[in-house]
Motif scaffolding. Sequence first.
Motif, PDB file in Angstrom:
ATOM      1  N   LEU A   1      -1.554   3.989  -0.886  1.00  0.00           N
ATOM      2  CA  LEU A   1      -1.583   1.986  -1.086  1.00  0.00           C
ATOM      3  C   LEU A   1      -3.402   2.153  -0.230  1.00  0.00           C
ATOM      4  CD1 LEU A   1       1.869   0.718   0.785  1.00  0.00           C
ATOM      5  CD2 LEU A   1       0.453   0.075  -1.878  1.00  0.00           C
ATOM      6  N   PHE A   2      -4.096   1.381  -1.046  1.00  0.00           N
ATOM      7  CA  PHE A   2      -5.692   1.569  -0.752  1.00  0.00           C
ATOM      8  C   PHE A   2      -5.866   0.160  -0.235  1.00  0.00           C
ATOM      9  CE2 PHE A   2      -5.239   4.845  -3.521  1.00  0.00           C
ATOM     10  CZ  PHE A   2      -5.634   6.035  -2.348  1.00  0.00           C
ATOM     11  N   GLN A   3      -5.908  -0.357   1.004  1.00  0.00           N
ATOM     12  CA  GLN A   3      -6.989  -1.089   1.288  1.00  0.00           C
ATOM     13  C   GLN A   3      -8.067  -1.174   1.012  1.00  0.00           C
ATOM     14  OE1 GLN A   3      -6.217  -2.625   5.810  1.00  0.00           O
ATOM     15  NE2 GLN A   3      -8.228  -3.398   5.218  1.00  0.00           N
ATOM     16  N   ILE A   4      -8.069  -2.817   0.538  1.00  0.00           N
ATOM     17  CA  ILE A   4      -9.949  -2.882   0.264  1.00  0.00           C
ATOM     18  C   ILE A   4     -10.862  -2.864   1.378  1.00  0.00           C
ATOM     19  CG2 ILE A   4      -9.825  -5.527   1.000  1.00  0.00           C
ATOM     20  CD1 ILE A   4     -11.962  -5.973  -1.392  1.00  0.00           C
ATOM     21  N   GLY A   5     -11.673  -2.052   0.860  1.00  0.00           N
ATOM     22  CA  GLY A   5     -12.905  -1.567   2.279  1.00  0.00           C
ATOM     23  C   GLY A   5     -12.411  -0.050   2.193  1.00  0.00           C
ATOM     24  N   LYS A   6     -11.748   0.474   2.147  1.00  0.00           N
ATOM     25  CA  LYS A   6     -10.805   2.106   2.590  1.00  0.00           C
ATOM     26  C   LYS A   6     -11.423   2.933   1.730  1.00  0.00           C
ATOM     27  CE  LYS A   6      -9.238   0.104   6.829  1.00  0.00           C
ATOM     28  NZ  LYS A   6      -9.263   0.581   8.241  1.00  0.00           N
ATOM     29  N   ASN A   7     -11.844   2.789   0.824  1.00  0.00           N
ATOM     30  CA  ASN A   7     -11.723   3.342  -0.560  1.00  0.00           C
ATOM     31  C   ASN A   7     -12.659   3.322  -1.428  1.00  0.00           C
ATOM     32  OD1 ASN A   7     -11.528   4.984  -2.934  1.00  0.00           O
ATOM     33  ND2 ASN A   7     -10.569   6.463  -1.747  1.00  0.00           N
ATOM     34  N   PRO A   8     -14.131   3.668  -1.387  1.00  0.00           N
ATOM     35  CA  PRO A   8     -15.186   3.519  -2.627  1.00  0.00           C
ATOM     36  C   PRO A   8     -14.710   3.478  -3.584  1.00  0.00           C
ATOM     37  CG  PRO A   8     -15.440   5.431  -1.272  1.00  0.00           C
ATOM     38  CD  PRO A   8     -13.795   4.902  -0.489  1.00  0.00           C
ATOM     39  N   TYR A   9     -13.766   4.367  -4.357  1.00  0.00           N
ATOM     40  CA  TYR A   9     -13.489   4.258  -6.069  1.00  0.00           C
ATOM     41  C   TYR A   9     -12.485   3.186  -5.759  1.00  0.00           C
ATOM     42  CZ  TYR A   9     -15.617   8.961  -5.687  1.00  0.00           C
ATOM     43  OH  TYR A   9     -16.319  10.184  -5.510  1.00  0.00           O
TER      44      TYR A   9
ATOM     45  N   LEU B   1     -13.986  -0.459  -9.012  1.00  0.00           N
ATOM     46  CA  LEU B   1     -12.942   0.073  -9.675  1.00  0.00           C
ATOM     47  C   LEU B   1     -12.145  -0.706 -10.007  1.00  0.00           C
ATOM     48  CD1 LEU B   1     -12.738   4.028 -10.529  1.00  0.00           C
ATOM     49  CD2 LEU B   1     -14.535   2.279 -11.613  1.00  0.00           C
ATOM     50  N   ALA B   2     -11.255  -1.527  -8.871  1.00  0.00           N
ATOM     51  CA  ALA B   2     -10.674  -1.593  -8.632  1.00  0.00           C
ATOM     52  C   ALA B   2     -10.757  -3.865  -8.397  1.00  0.00           C
ATOM     53  CB  ALA B   2      -9.524  -1.576  -7.766  1.00  0.00           C
ATOM     54  N   PHE B   3     -11.603  -3.302  -6.887  1.00  0.00           N
ATOM     55  CA  PHE B   3     -11.916  -4.778  -6.940  1.00  0.00           C
ATOM     56  C   PHE B   3     -13.542  -5.284  -7.101  1.00  0.00           C
ATOM     57  CE2 PHE B   3      -8.371  -2.736  -3.855  1.00  0.00           C
ATOM     58  CZ  PHE B   3      -7.820  -3.949  -3.995  1.00  0.00           C
ATOM     59  N   LYS B   4     -13.826  -4.321  -7.888  1.00  0.00           N
ATOM     60  CA  LYS B   4     -15.277  -4.874  -8.343  1.00  0.00           C
ATOM     61  C   LYS B   4     -16.028  -4.974  -7.410  1.00  0.00           C
ATOM     62  CE  LYS B   4     -13.607  -3.998 -12.330  1.00  0.00           C
ATOM     63  NZ  LYS B   4     -13.679  -3.187 -12.781  1.00  0.00           N
ATOM     64  N   CYS B   5     -16.220  -3.975  -6.433  1.00  0.00           N
ATOM     65  CA  CYS B   5     -17.211  -5.067  -5.283  1.00  0.00           C
ATOM     66  C   CYS B   5     -17.293  -3.339  -4.725  1.00  0.00           C
ATOM     67  CB  CYS B   5     -16.252  -5.147  -4.104  1.00  0.00           C
ATOM     68  SG  CYS B   5     -14.726  -4.225  -3.291  1.00  0.00           S
TER      69      CYS B   5
END
Length: 396
Positions: A325-333, A337-341
Amino acid sequence: MKLSRILLLFICFLKAASFLYADKLDDELFLLKVADAKRCGWDTVPAFRHRCKVEQGKALRAVLLDAGRQDSILHALYRESVERYSAKGWVKLEEIVRLLPQRATRNEVGQVCRQMDSVYVSLQGGMPFEIYLEQGCEAQWCPSVALLKEFSCRLDTMRKGTYTKPFLSPLGVHIIKLVDRKPAISYEEASPFLEIYLDRLGEKNPALNRSRYMQWQHGERKDVAVERCLTEVKNCMLAAWWDVRHPLPDVSDENELKHFFEANKKAYAWEFPHYKGAVVLCKDKKSASRIRKCLKKVPMEQMEEVFRMWQAEHPEVDAVIQVGLFQIGKNPYIDKLAFKCGEMPHDPRYPYAIVVGKRLKKGPENYTDVYGQVKKDFVRTFKMRQLEELRTRVGK
């Protein structure tokens, strides 16, 4: 101060406060369990009193012995004994043994000898020596001069890693394996044996604080350290007896955890969106496409295993996976790719990256997404109920 730093400090404060609250809950529960156990009269039960005295005796060792004096005595014993016991060196042995009673009959001896002969045949056939060792039995260093002659006479001609044929001694039938051999052992290796020697001296142990020991022997309660030690052991045992009769719920019961999660789902809402799935880094675009197709409909919990199986079938593909489970801001990929930021990292070895899974904006899908926290909260809720019941029962 930047907003992010303020937020970080606030989160740290909340974590510290939760730990303090948990400690306070457990401390109050402990005291109430002890009070309830006394109310039930468990501290007067003969079996409890006997066991309590045994455990108190063990715990008092740290109180009744002068640690500094004992350390000095142990070092002195080591210096005295290392020369005497090192005359023929030290050996580390593993032993397969079948003990015999002191007055064993000829038939009993013959039966045990036949059993050990069978063991020896198995060893000769390639069976590991460890298979026949008693559980928890570890090889330990011992001086050759302290061994029975039946052992020492065989060790003289043995090489490391070899074992004997079955042989008789006054204790039983043995097969011994020489694990290692050296001229002397260090203080750290010898100290457990030296401590056992001092313990066997009992009242004659020179490291014993005789004043405290006599108080304990005669039931006097003048020394604060002795009194505290005795009380702590008794209270811990009473609380343990209470726990046996009022066990915690089975946290491995999936239905219980699922029901608890569903009933408290709002408590697990996320402040920031998460991505549930996997990041796969590949060497080429074609491999990335094949892996995406392989993992597309696989649950997150099985992704890593499926990937490993696929990789075993396609050893020519160079790729790595990270599941969770990856919180936004924790994994650059994930961010790109998932959150477009954010910005995509550049890795020369793995220039292609894919994500497989789904975005979770408000909170976890099920209890397995936050399993550790759900389990912790489930137990804490049960403890809170126990606390309220005990407060009522013992009148506090």
